[in-house]
Design a protein around this motif. Sequence first.
Motif, PDB file in Angstrom:
ATOM      1  N   ALA A   1      12.350   5.141  -6.219  1.00  0.00           N
ATOM      2  CA  ALA A   1      11.711   5.425  -4.935  1.00  0.00           C
ATOM      3  C   ALA A   1      12.411   6.535  -4.189  1.00  0.00           C
ATOM      4  CB  ALA A   1      11.664   4.156  -4.091  1.00  0.00           C
ATOM      5  N   ALA A   2      13.717   6.640  -4.365  1.00  0.00           N
ATOM      6  CA  ALA A   2      14.483   7.682  -3.666  1.00  0.00           C
ATOM      7  C   ALA A   2      14.030   9.086  -4.046  1.00  0.00           C
ATOM      8  CB  ALA A   2      15.972   7.506  -3.963  1.00  0.00           C
TER       9      ALA A   2
ATOM     10  N   ARG B   1      -9.270   5.457   6.875  1.00  0.00           N
ATOM     11  CA  ARG B   1      -8.023   5.706   6.153  1.00  0.00           C
ATOM     12  C   ARG B   1      -7.232   4.413   6.042  1.00  0.00           C
ATOM     13  NH1 ARG B   1      -4.165   9.263   8.447  1.00  0.00           N
ATOM     14  NH2 ARG B   1      -3.361  10.008   6.458  1.00  0.00           N
ATOM     15  N   THR B   2      -7.018   4.007   4.826  1.00  0.00           N
ATOM     16  CA  THR B   2      -6.250   2.786   4.584  1.00  0.00           C
ATOM     17  C   THR B   2      -4.781   3.139   4.371  1.00  0.00           C
ATOM     18  OG1 THR B   2      -6.577   2.941   2.195  1.00  0.00           O
ATOM     19  CG2 THR B   2      -8.262   1.750   3.464  1.00  0.00           C
ATOM     20  N   LYS B   3      -3.952   2.099   4.358  1.00  0.00           N
ATOM     21  CA  LYS B   3      -2.528   2.321   4.086  1.00  0.00           C
ATOM     22  C   LYS B   3      -2.338   2.901   2.683  1.00  0.00           C
ATOM     23  CE  LYS B   3      -0.824  -1.279   7.214  1.00  0.00           C
ATOM     24  NZ  LYS B   3      -0.082  -2.560   7.348  1.00  0.00           N
TER      25      LYS B   3
ATOM     26  N   ILE C   1      -3.137   6.634   2.864  1.00  0.00           N
ATOM     27  CA  ILE C   1      -2.017   7.351   3.498  1.00  0.00           C
ATOM     28  C   ILE C   1      -0.881   7.515   2.496  1.00  0.00           C
ATOM     29  CG2 ILE C   1      -0.255   7.194   5.303  1.00  0.00           C
ATOM     30  CD1 ILE C   1      -2.383   5.680   6.995  1.00  0.00           C
ATOM     31  N   ALA C   2      -0.640   6.455   1.699  1.00  0.00           N
ATOM     32  CA  ALA C   2       0.424   6.536   0.703  1.00  0.00           C
ATOM     33  C   ALA C   2       0.104   7.563  -0.380  1.00  0.00           C
ATOM     34  CB  ALA C   2       0.646   5.164   0.077  1.00  0.00           C
ATOM     35  N   ARG C   3      -1.155   7.625  -0.777  1.00  0.00           N
ATOM     36  CA  ARG C   3      -1.546   8.636  -1.771  1.00  0.00           C
ATOM     37  C   ARG C   3      -1.322  10.045  -1.213  1.00  0.00           C
ATOM     38  NH1 ARG C   3      -6.015   5.088  -2.350  1.00  0.00           N
ATOM     39  NH2 ARG C   3      -5.872   3.849  -4.262  1.00  0.00           N
ATOM     40  N   GLU C   4      -1.738  10.221   0.035  1.00  0.00           N
ATOM     41  CA  GLU C   4      -1.562  11.532   0.655  1.00  0.00           C
ATOM     42  C   GLU C   4      -0.087  11.916   0.762  1.00  0.00           C
ATOM     43  OE1 GLU C   4      -3.535  11.111   4.361  1.00  0.00           O
ATOM     44  OE2 GLU C   4      -5.559  11.042   3.489  1.00  0.00           O
ATOM     45  N   ALA C   5       0.793  10.897   0.803  1.00  0.00           N
ATOM     46  CA  ALA C   5       2.235  11.159   0.855  1.00  0.00           C
ATOM     47  C   ALA C   5       2.830  11.349  -0.534  1.00  0.00           C
ATOM     48  CB  ALA C   5       2.934  10.013   1.576  1.00  0.00           C
ATOM     49  N   GLY C   6       1.978  11.324  -1.565  1.00  0.00           N
ATOM     50  CA  GLY C   6       2.446  11.570  -2.925  1.00  0.00           C
ATOM     51  C   GLY C   6       3.099  10.389  -3.589  1.00  0.00           C
ATOM     52  N   LEU C   7       2.731   9.161  -3.229  1.00  0.00           N
ATOM     53  CA  LEU C   7       3.396   7.976  -3.762  1.00  0.00           C
ATOM     54  C   LEU C   7       2.655   7.317  -4.933  1.00  0.00           C
ATOM     55  CD1 LEU C   7       4.568   6.349  -0.407  1.00  0.00           C
ATOM     56  CD2 LEU C   7       5.956   7.642  -2.053  1.00  0.00           C
ATOM     57  N   GLU C   8       1.476   7.814  -5.296  1.00  0.00           N
ATOM     58  CA  GLU C   8       0.760   7.197  -6.415  1.00  0.00           C
ATOM     59  C   GLU C   8       1.529   7.321  -7.730  1.00  0.00           C
ATOM     60  OE1 GLU C   8      -3.746   6.195  -7.585  1.00  0.00           O
ATOM     61  OE2 GLU C   8      -3.415   8.200  -6.760  1.00  0.00           O
ATOM     62  N   PRO C   9       2.198   8.466  -8.009  1.00  0.00           N
ATOM     63  CA  PRO C   9       3.012   8.540  -9.232  1.00  0.00           C
ATOM     64  C   PRO C   9       4.110   7.479  -9.259  1.00  0.00           C
ATOM     65  CG  PRO C   9       2.601  10.733  -8.390  1.00  0.00           C
ATOM     66  CD  PRO C   9       2.119   9.771  -7.344  1.00  0.00           C
ATOM     67  N   LEU C  10       4.691   7.167  -8.111  1.00  0.00           N
ATOM     68  CA  LEU C  10       5.713   6.125  -8.064  1.00  0.00           C
ATOM     69  C   LEU C  10       5.118   4.781  -8.471  1.00  0.00           C
ATOM     70  CD1 LEU C  10       8.434   4.879  -7.286  1.00  0.00           C
ATOM     71  CD2 LEU C  10       7.655   4.830  -4.891  1.00  0.00           C
ATOM     72  N   ALA C  11       3.941   4.456  -7.947  1.00  0.00           N
ATOM     73  CA  ALA C  11       3.283   3.201  -8.303  1.00  0.00           C
ATOM     74  C   ALA C  11       3.005   3.143  -9.799  1.00  0.00           C
ATOM     75  CB  ALA C  11       1.975   3.054  -7.511  1.00  0.00           C
ATOM     76  N   ASP C  12       2.515   4.247 -10.358  1.00  0.00           N
ATOM     77  CA  ASP C  12       2.192   4.275 -11.784  1.00  0.00           C
ATOM     78  C   ASP C  12       3.445   4.136 -12.647  1.00  0.00           C
ATOM     79  OD1 ASP C  12      -0.513   4.505 -11.287  1.00  0.00           O
ATOM     80  OD2 ASP C  12      -0.494   6.707 -11.305  1.00  0.00           O
ATOM     81  N   ARG C  13       4.541   4.758 -12.233  1.00  0.00           N
ATOM     82  CA  ARG C  13       5.781   4.687 -13.012  1.00  0.00           C
ATOM     83  C   ARG C  13       6.323   3.257 -13.054  1.00  0.00           C
ATOM     84  NH1 ARG C  13      10.039   9.096 -11.196  1.00  0.00           N
ATOM     85  NH2 ARG C  13      11.237   8.013 -12.853  1.00  0.00           N
ATOM     86  N   LEU C  14       6.348   2.598 -11.908  1.00  0.00           N
ATOM     87  CA  LEU C  14       6.849   1.224 -11.857  1.00  0.00           C
ATOM     88  C   LEU C  14       5.943   0.271 -12.641  1.00  0.00           C
ATOM     89  CD1 LEU C  14       7.919   1.066  -8.104  1.00  0.00           C
ATOM     90  CD2 LEU C  14       9.429   1.229 -10.091  1.00  0.00           C
ATOM     91  N   LEU C  15       4.661   0.553 -12.596  1.00  0.00           N
ATOM     92  CA  LEU C  15       3.697  -0.265 -13.332  1.00  0.00           C
ATOM     93  C   LEU C  15       3.892  -0.112 -14.837  1.00  0.00           C
ATOM     94  CD1 LEU C  15       1.324  -2.123 -12.526  1.00  0.00           C
ATOM     95  CD2 LEU C  15      -0.193  -0.158 -12.789  1.00  0.00           C
TER      96      LEU C  15
ATOM     97  N   ASP D   1       6.820   0.370  -0.213  1.00  0.00           N
ATOM     98  CA  ASP D   1       5.691  -0.231   0.506  1.00  0.00           C
ATOM     99  C   ASP D   1       4.414   0.555   0.225  1.00  0.00           C
ATOM    100  OD1 ASP D   1       7.193  -2.244   1.566  1.00  0.00           O
ATOM    101  OD2 ASP D   1       7.435  -1.324   3.544  1.00  0.00           O
ATOM    102  N   GLY D   2       4.501   1.877   0.280  1.00  0.00           N
ATOM    103  CA  GLY D   2       3.336   2.704   0.009  1.00  0.00           C
ATOM    104  C   GLY D   2       2.812   2.520  -1.397  1.00  0.00           C
ATOM    105  N   ALA D   3       3.709   2.454  -2.368  1.00  0.00           N
ATOM    106  CA  ALA D   3       3.301   2.234  -3.761  1.00  0.00           C
ATOM    107  C   ALA D   3       2.622   0.875  -3.905  1.00  0.00           C
ATOM    108  CB  ALA D   3       4.524   2.320  -4.669  1.00  0.00           C
ATOM    109  N   ARG D   4       3.170  -0.118  -3.203  1.00  0.00           N
ATOM    110  CA  ARG D   4       2.569  -1.458  -3.262  1.00  0.00           C
ATOM    111  C   ARG D   4       1.151  -1.448  -2.671  1.00  0.00           C
ATOM    112  NH1 ARG D   4       6.728  -5.193  -1.510  1.00  0.00           N
ATOM    113  NH2 ARG D   4       7.080  -5.476  -3.751  1.00  0.00           N
ATOM    114  N   PHE D   5       0.944  -0.763  -1.556  1.00  0.00           N
ATOM    115  CA  PHE D   5      -0.391  -0.688  -0.957  1.00  0.00           C
ATOM    116  C   PHE D   5      -1.387  -0.065  -1.944  1.00  0.00           C
ATOM    117  CE2 PHE D   5       1.917  -0.343   3.338  1.00  0.00           C
ATOM    118  CZ  PHE D   5       1.824  -1.710   3.555  1.00  0.00           C
ATOM    119  N   ILE D   6      -0.950   0.921  -2.682  1.00  0.00           N
ATOM    120  CA  ILE D   6      -1.826   1.580  -3.656  1.00  0.00           C
ATOM    121  C   ILE D   6      -2.247   0.601  -4.750  1.00  0.00           C
ATOM    122  CG2 ILE D   6      -1.885   3.331  -5.480  1.00  0.00           C
ATOM    123  CD1 ILE D   6      -0.075   5.055  -3.636  1.00  0.00           C
ATOM    124  N   LEU D   7      -1.306  -0.161  -5.289  1.00  0.00           N
ATOM    125  CA  LEU D   7      -1.631  -1.119  -6.348  1.00  0.00           C
ATOM    126  C   LEU D   7      -2.486  -2.273  -5.830  1.00  0.00           C
ATOM    127  CD1 LEU D   7       1.717  -1.286  -8.351  1.00  0.00           C
ATOM    128  CD2 LEU D   7      -0.340   0.048  -8.839  1.00  0.00           C
ATOM    129  N   ILE D   8      -2.218  -2.724  -4.615  1.00  0.00           N
ATOM    130  CA  ILE D   8      -3.027  -3.798  -4.029  1.00  0.00           C
ATOM    131  C   ILE D   8      -4.469  -3.344  -3.874  1.00  0.00           C
ATOM    132  CG2 ILE D   8      -3.417  -5.112  -1.903  1.00  0.00           C
ATOM    133  CD1 ILE D   8      -0.382  -5.331  -1.606  1.00  0.00           C
TER     134      ILE D   8
END
Length: 786
Positions: free
Chosen positions: A146-147, A116-118, A121-135, A162-169
């Motif tokens: 983010a709020a 399990r990578t960071k 974990i971020a995806r499991e916390a539902g943060l991938e949509p945040l990464a996509d929106r900012l992108l 941070d979680g969104a950043r880990f997803i994009l990285i």
Amino acid sequence: MNSTPAVLSVNARLAAELAVAEHQVAAAVGLLDEGSTVPFIARYRKEVTGSLDDAQLRLLEERLRYLRELDERRAAVLAAIDEQGKLTDDLRAALNAADTKSRVEDIYLPYKTKRRTKAQIAREAGLEPLADRLLADPSLNPEVVAAEYLGDDVADSAAALDGARFILIERAAEDADLVGATREKFWTDGVLRTAPRTEEAAKTPAGQKFRDYFDYSEPLEKMPSHRVLAALRGDKEEVLSLTFDGGDDDAYQAMVARSLGVDLSHPGPATTWLATTVRWAWRVKLMLTAESDARMRLRKKAEDDAVAVFARNLNDLLLAAPAGARTTLGLDPGFRTGVKVAVVDGTGKVVDTCAIFPHQPHKQWDTAKATLAALVTRHGVDLIAIGNGTASRETDALATELIAEIGKAGGPAPAKAIVSEAGASVYSASEYASRELPQLDVTLRGAVSIARRLQDPLAELVKIDPKSIGVGQYQHDVNPATLARSLDAVVEDAVNAVGVDLNTASVPLLSRVSGVSTTLAESIVAHRDATGPFPTRTALLDVPRLGPKAFEQCAGFLRISDGDDPLDASGVHPESYPVVRSILDRSGVQLAELIGDTRTLRALRPSEFADDRFGVPTVTDIIAELEKPGRDPRPAFATATFAAGVEKVADLKPGMVLEGVVTNVAAFGAFVDVGVHQDGLVHVSAMSKTFVSDPHEVVKSGQVVKVKVLEVDTDRQRIGLTLRLDDEVGAPKQSTQRPQRDRGSNKSPQKGQARSDKGGRGGDRRAAPAPTGSMADALRNAGFGR
């Protein structure tokens, strides 16, 4: 309907790489898969393969192994992705197009089972949509958006970002095209920089071996193998610190941005956050991957070059000129323990042994000389072989005096030669030596080996593990399996090129013959001992466990002198004897009359004797073999004459012209034994008046050459030589003087060397001069030598 293109067949890829027809490759692969050896295919199956030579076949064999492993891995990856239900036509096409194992692994990376990578974990916390929106929309305010994603697993906006950043990285790090592109750019533009790991390490005796690398840099693509392996050894021994510098980070970050779809020039609240994400993706993930790959690639390239150098030197040594079946006296020199003496007859059989003590501390010079004179007279010695180790020159002086006195007395004086002892001690202590010479002490076996290797270097050296023969460049720093495979191929090719006397060959020599294993070689010798010499090649079929296939592979390379059939002494394969009979019928002569009859043989037209089985290439070879049956491809025997009175490094003076023997050839030059117990180095820049890209083009191991002394450093036992006898010489170098620049290195900054510090990592950006190539010991101490 699936229209995804399939991967090209192995044969098609090999044909493209070798620039030959696919049917030639298919034929060669079929023969190899059936158990045929490269020497057999190259010599006796020319019609089948379209006359592929041994070099092409060796390359084909090596690449065949790699491509089959690649296809096996490709199939496993396809199956693994398919099991996950994620195998698309595009993905299949990408994998089918992958031409290296690393490319397959790059594509597989996103689908590989991992911890399990960071990012996970971020995806499991539902943060991938945040990464996509900012992108997708840099105009968004990261903190505000983010709020919206806070929850039990996301405490605040900072954690969400941070979680969104880990997803994009991770997304960037798993982009196979991006990974491949950054890897290639890093390799093309990269520079290796070396420096002392610590001040303390630099001051140690071990550290001083690497002092030429204390302020050094060179482009990765241009760095020669000996310097790569020296630097890597310095790193391994914790003396050197290695830095892989790919250059300006901005270019790599631009590649990452394009991969993620980030427009860093677009103004917006999220742009700064995205720029940081891009920088992290490069610095934290992709840069480390590129550095690791560059290190592995650099090592692999250096290892391949080092193995090639070793292979060429070994081939030259194995195919050195044999003195022949002459009674030989072998001397294994020593001071305190004495000089071990062995006399072998023309067949290599030991007929006498003893020890003499002419040197310090015993000083029994006259007694030793009288003992040797008696042996020469008693056994009719033709040659004296002197090992080139400790006390070699002193022993050579003894032999010189002995020969002169025999000549003055009117007797037939033997000739003498200095012989490399490399590997003799390994042979002496080996299990085979204990079986071959059970009655002799280990120390006397060395003298026997020295005598025999003058008679026939090939027959004696095959008894030693090739790695122990000592003609390698950083041989202990390369992959042992790769080295062993390459050297075994060299020995096999050399043995089969020369041919083997079936009735005198040892087990080690027979085991190198095409199609003959060690077990089968032992059976052949046991049968020979029990029933007597083989009268014909076909008598081999009486040997237990030697079947038709083994006979087919080996028969043409085995020779029988004075046997029932004269053709058995030639390189004509027994399967081709009917062709010879046809030639005899057409010529109207007996075989004994035809053999060696150049006029008659050269008047024959091979096409008139060719048929469906034996084509023109085979018939041409048969006619050539009849002209000089069993011809030995090795050169005529010659020895170097060392200068009188020149016995140690201190005796050398710049400007001296000496005769010597090439003991080793490396990528940077050649080592030459001039008789002072310390090889001198002819740097590649001192080999010819024209540019030399490969020292093997000029000299080879075992060759007798004339050299001029350029430099002498008595304190450090270093000798600089040149093959250009009209070169001017300077004053002797002092041990405190900094080594000269390697004249084969880059004198001005190259691409990737002199660049700005922008985005770079660590240290002085100056391009330091390359290590000296002018002295032998400095390079030997760093890993090259016998």
